[in-house]
Write a protein that holds these residues in place. Structure first.
Motif: not given
Length: 279
Positions: A190-197, A102-115
């Motif tokens: 496009p929030s990550m397009k300038n980071e070379g991902i 679960r990732i905020d679409a604006v600041n891309r902060k992870i609030s929850d992750i499960r693997m």
């Protein structure tokens, strides 16, 4: 062997460490409703404490599964599952992985992750240590690097483990997470397009075609000489065409049972039984 009778509940309680579905239940936060004749019903979460050892779960011997609850994904939550096997379909898994983030679409902060992964331990296992390290982080290239380091430390397979291919299976854990990372990165554009991902976009190229190479034999070798030549299994054609018959494919008209003999059999005449369709 039965080829038609499998259930989701049976897959859960069998608790095979090579299950395709159990990583999905763990990563999705699913739970099961179990019932005991003496203690009644209770709800059990399929989490990192559900599988306790090889083919063992927290479900008691006198309990049966009455229902399975699978939650919907929440807002900004992404879920994916991947499987690697030797064949594309109808094959046992080498490593399977399920991911929910679960990732905020604006600041891309992870609030929850499960693997969760199967095929890398005696039981289906969640990446609890890696999850704790990634929670609260920003989804970027640094996270990908750190996650791979944590997963490498958390899923270490000793040489000679059952199933072999320990280095390959460890690499698959990292590969499946990288695949999930790319999937999420594409969603966050496009929030990550300038980071070379790395996003793996563009032309997919030509369709892949499988090639099977057998051992070559000398041209002078006699055709009747089988040494070094590939030999097809006798049941190969029936298995690949679906013509192989299993136990539940047979429908005998009748069954003939006999009591244990206390002395030797002097004479047996099956004609009367065969007339009524017994086998």
């Amino acid at each position: 062997m039965l080829d038609k009778f499998q259930t989701i509940a049976g897959n859960i309680v069998t608790a095979t460490p090579l299950s395709d579905l159990n990583p999905i239940w763990m990563a999705s936060g699913a739970s099961v409703l179990v019932n005991s004749e003496t203690r009644g019903e209770r709800c059990v979460s399929i989490d990192d404490k559900f599988f306790i050892s090889y083919r063992k779960t927290v479900i008691c011997p006198d309990e049966v599964i009455c229902g399975i609850w699978i939650p919907f994904t929440k807002k900004d939550e992404q879920f994916m599952a991947y499987k690697q096997s030797q064949r594309r379909e109808d094959d046992i898994t080498i490593v399977s992985g399920a991911f929910a983030a679960r990732i905020d679409a604006v600041n891309r902060k992870i609030s929850d992750i499960r693997m969760a992964f199967s095929g890398v331990a005696p039981l289906t296992k969640m990446a609890t240590q890696t999850q704790q390290k990634l929670s609260g982080r920003i989804w970027n290239k640094e996270l990908l690097h750190d996650a791979r380091v944590e997963l490498r430390e958390e899923f270490q397979l000793a040489a000679g483990v059952p199933g072999g291919m320990e280095r390959y299976r460890q690499a698959l854990v990292l590969s499946l997470f990288t695949k999930f990372f790319i999937h999420i990165s594409q969603k966050l554009q496009p929030s990550m397009k300038n980071e070379g991902i790395l996003t793996c976009t563009g032309d997919a190229g030509e369709e892949l075609r499988a090639t099977q190479i057998h051992q070559a034999v000398p041209y002078a070798q006699a055709v009747a000489d089988p040494v070094g030549r590939p030999v097809m299994h006798q049941s190969g054609v029936k298995h690949t065409t679906g013509e192989a018959a299993y136990c539940d494919d047979y429908c005998p008209k009748g069954l003939l049972f006999s009591i244990p003999w206390k002395t030797g059999c002097l004479h047996a005449d099956p004609q009367s039984s065969l007339k009524i369709g017994a086998h």
